[in-house]
Enzyme design. Structure first.
Site, PDB file in Angstrom:
ATOM      1  N   HIS A  69     -19.172 -68.508 -52.889  1.00 56.30           N
ATOM      2  CA  HIS A  69     -18.548 -67.506 -53.752  1.00 56.30           C
ATOM      3  C   HIS A  69     -17.340 -66.870 -53.071  1.00 56.30           C
ATOM      4  O   HIS A  69     -16.318 -66.608 -53.711  1.00 56.30           O
ATOM      5  CB  HIS A  69     -19.568 -66.431 -54.119  1.00 56.30           C
ATOM      6  CG  HIS A  69     -18.996 -65.319 -54.926  1.00 56.30           C
ATOM      7  ND1 HIS A  69     -18.636 -64.108 -54.360  1.00 56.30           N
ATOM      8  CD2 HIS A  69     -18.672 -65.220 -56.241  1.00 56.30           C
ATOM      9  CE1 HIS A  69     -18.148 -63.320 -55.296  1.00 56.30           C
ATOM     10  NE2 HIS A  69     -18.160 -63.967 -56.441  1.00 56.30           N
ATOM     11  N   GLU A  72     -14.385 -69.007 -53.529  1.00 54.68           N
ATOM     12  CA  GLU A  72     -13.832 -68.891 -54.873  1.00 54.68           C
ATOM     13  C   GLU A  72     -12.786 -67.776 -54.927  1.00 54.68           C
ATOM     14  O   GLU A  72     -11.764 -67.893 -55.596  1.00 54.68           O
ATOM     15  CB  GLU A  72     -14.970 -68.608 -55.852  1.00 54.68           C
ATOM     16  CG  GLU A  72     -14.541 -68.267 -57.259  1.00 54.68           C
ATOM     17  CD  GLU A  72     -15.646 -67.527 -57.994  1.00 54.68           C
ATOM     18  OE1 GLU A  72     -15.313 -66.588 -58.744  1.00 54.68           O
ATOM     19  OE2 GLU A  72     -16.829 -67.877 -57.809  1.00 54.68           O
ATOM     20  N   HIS A  73     -13.043 -66.686 -54.196  1.00 53.10           N
ATOM     21  CA  HIS A  73     -12.092 -65.569 -54.160  1.00 53.10           C
ATOM     22  C   HIS A  73     -10.859 -65.903 -53.324  1.00 53.10           C
ATOM     23  O   HIS A  73      -9.724 -65.658 -53.734  1.00 53.10           O
ATOM     24  CB  HIS A  73     -12.772 -64.327 -53.570  1.00 53.10           C
ATOM     25  CG  HIS A  73     -13.588 -63.561 -54.554  1.00 53.10           C
ATOM     26  ND1 HIS A  73     -13.237 -62.307 -55.001  1.00 53.10           N
ATOM     27  CD2 HIS A  73     -14.744 -63.873 -55.191  1.00 53.10           C
ATOM     28  CE1 HIS A  73     -14.144 -61.870 -55.868  1.00 53.10           C
ATOM     29  NE2 HIS A  73     -15.074 -62.800 -55.988  1.00 53.10           N
ATOM     30  N   GLU A 142     -10.612 -59.153 -48.754  1.00 50.13           N
ATOM     31  CA  GLU A 142     -11.445 -59.581 -49.877  1.00 50.13           C
ATOM     32  C   GLU A 142     -12.884 -59.097 -49.749  1.00 50.13           C
ATOM     33  O   GLU A 142     -13.617 -59.065 -50.736  1.00 50.13           O
ATOM     34  CB  GLU A 142     -11.412 -61.101 -50.001  1.00 50.13           C
ATOM     35  CG  GLU A 142     -11.663 -61.630 -51.408  1.00 50.13           C
ATOM     36  CD  GLU A 142     -10.638 -61.149 -52.419  1.00 50.13           C
ATOM     37  OE1 GLU A 142     -10.963 -61.138 -53.620  1.00 50.13           O
ATOM     38  OE2 GLU A 142      -9.500 -60.788 -52.005  1.00 50.13           O
ATOM     39  N   GLU A 149     -17.648 -56.043 -56.464  1.00 50.28           N
ATOM     40  CA  GLU A 149     -18.198 -56.938 -57.473  1.00 50.28           C
ATOM     41  C   GLU A 149     -19.720 -56.908 -57.427  1.00 50.28           C
ATOM     42  O   GLU A 149     -20.389 -56.916 -58.477  1.00 50.28           O
ATOM     43  CB  GLU A 149     -17.689 -58.363 -57.245  1.00 50.28           C
ATOM     44  CG  GLU A 149     -18.205 -59.363 -58.253  1.00 50.28           C
ATOM     45  CD  GLU A 149     -17.720 -60.785 -57.976  1.00 50.28           C
ATOM     46  OE1 GLU A 149     -18.251 -61.711 -58.619  1.00 50.28           O
ATOM     47  OE2 GLU A 149     -16.825 -60.959 -57.128  1.00 50.28           O
TER      48      GLU A 149
END
Length: 459
Positions: A69, A72-73, A142, A149
């Protein structure tokens, strides 16, 4: 529309779809990467193009859980060729949409764009997946984005309860870990961890370039060869590249929360893999059980009619809503219900639900008319999804990773048609009859009796 309506009334798929040519074309590059496309009529002006990768959170260890994940960012934060800003401007100028998502078994990067921009889209996807800088500064920045999130995901009760359910149903295994990973990992995952994950899992045979829309298959293959032909065939690290087996663990995870006035409970039984002979019957069983909401009671079961469980729950104040889920993985799955109830009715709602599932497991409460309605509704749902180009592309990518082929619509509808009432009763007996279950409970659950996983009938 006429064909869909007739199919929904139970006519066979062959009558309407048997004469159609096979729409999916697939080619395999020398490095093992598959390229699969479906062409839509010429008047369609758009294409959905993406890369499906056979790697998700279940391929991670406890130490690097969250890496898929995180990647993905970070993939959109710049390459040697493009800064983050120039990438955003380039995509916006094309009128395109670029996105990605991570699941427990797959990572997906895709673009929605005009047909004349397929070449540019393929080049951009190839660049961000293979040439991402994985800049250490961007990685640090990030972390806070992902932590925020995580806070938002945990506020979505359905997302939270299903994460807790996987933790209970696959305790200690890869499927039991969350997609985002624990907070400690998010704070410590390094650029080297992300680079190692890419070099371990982003190998050509584990990738499918899928596209749907107004396109030419040969041209897409040529573009894939240009931008993905150098992708390695095997892992470039010594890390394990496979996943651990899905071992169902009938346990409970309970998380009381005094700030949540309702009880959220999910119950799951060990389900079927994508390739199991029970996969389609369980889809029918899921449709038969359907969903129900006290605020919209007519929009639930097969054919829109509330089923026996919905009627039983509606007759009391024990439940606000429920939804049936049927989640498939490569080597297992979860089948069950997620319900929301007032604190005072929580235990009664769960007891009624478990009693209903136990009855199904004995072959009761499943008349032929209800089965026929469920099959018709399932077929109608399958057909209606074909209107969305993104969904078609999603099915191409997922199915090639799962089955190494595209399952034709006619075949799927015929398999649904072939499920008899006795098949469905046998499926219910196999998966629900006296089987141990896993449970996740969140919120106002102090009145929910202690968990006992030995038999369904204990509730």
């Amino acid at each position: 529309m006429l064909a869909a309506r007739r199919l929904a009334r139970g006519l066979g798929a062959r009558r309407f779809f048997g004469a159609l040519p096979e729409l999916t074309e697939c080619s395999t590059l020398p490095n093992g990467l598959r390229v699969a496309t479906e062409r839509t009529p010429a008047e369609c002006e758009t294409v959905t193009l993406g890369v499906w990768i056979d790697a998700g959170s279940r391929y991670e260890a406890a130490s690097n859980n969250g890496s898929a994940h995180f990647l993905e960012h970070i993939a959109f934060k710049g390459t040697a060729k493009r800064s983050q800003r120039s990438l955003e401007v380039e995509v916006e100028d094309m009128g395109a949409h670029l996105n990605a998502y991570t699941s427990r078994e797959q990572t997906v990067y895709y673009a929605k764009l005009f047909k004349e921009d397929v070449g540019a889209g393929m080049e951009i996807l190839g660049d961000i997946l293979q040439n991402s800088l994985l800049d250490a500064g961007a990685v640090e920045r990030e972390r806070d984005v992902i932590l925020r999130e995580m806070e938002e995901v945990n506020k979505q009760h359905e997302e939270l309860i299903l994460d807790l359910l996987h933790e209970a149903a696959y305790a200690g295994g890869g499927l039991g870990r969350t997609i985002l990973g624990p907070e400690a990992n998010i704070r410590t995952i390094s650029r080297d961890d992300l680079d190692a994950y890419v070099r371990t899992h982003y190998t050509a045979p584990r990738m499918v370039v899928a596209a749907a829309g107004n396109l030419d298959h040969g041209a897409v293959v040529d573009l894939a060869a240009e931008h993905w032909g150098a992708r390695p065939r095997s892992s470039q690290t010594t890390f394990p590249a496979d996943f651990d087996a899905a071992v169902f663990t009938p346990t409970e995870v309970r998380r009381p929360d005094a700030d949540e006035p309702r009880a959220h409970v999910a119950v799951a039984f060990s389900g079927a893999s994508w390739t199991s002979k029970y996969a389609v019957p369980l889809m029918v069983l899921q449709t038969l059980l359907g969903q129900w909401d006290r605020l919209n009671p007519a929009a639930g079961g097969a054919g829109g009619a509330p089923g026996a469980l919905a009627r039983a729950l509606a007759a009391s104040d024990a439940c606000h809503s429920y939804v049936t889920f049927n989640t498939c993985y490569k080597d297992g799955g979860l089948f069950g219900l997620y319900l929301v109830a007032p604190a005072s009715g929580c235990d009664a709602a769960v007891a009624a639900t478990m009693g209903h599932l136990a009855a199904l497991g004995r072959g009761d409460l499943m008349d032929d008319d209800a089965v026929a309605r469920a099959k018709a509704q399932l077929k109608a749902n399958v057909i209606s999804q074909l209107d969305a180009l993104a969904h078609v592309c999603e099915e191409i990518g997922r199915q090639f990773l799962t089955y190494d082929r595209r399952v034709p619509l006619a075949e799927l509808l015929a398999r649904v048609d072939a499920v008899s009432p006795e098949d469905l009763r046998a499926t219910a007996r196999a998966f629900l009859g006296g089987r141990a279950h896993a449970m996740a409970a969140y919120g106002a659950v102090d009145k929910l009796r202690p968990f006992d996983a030995t038999h369904v009938s204990n509730f």
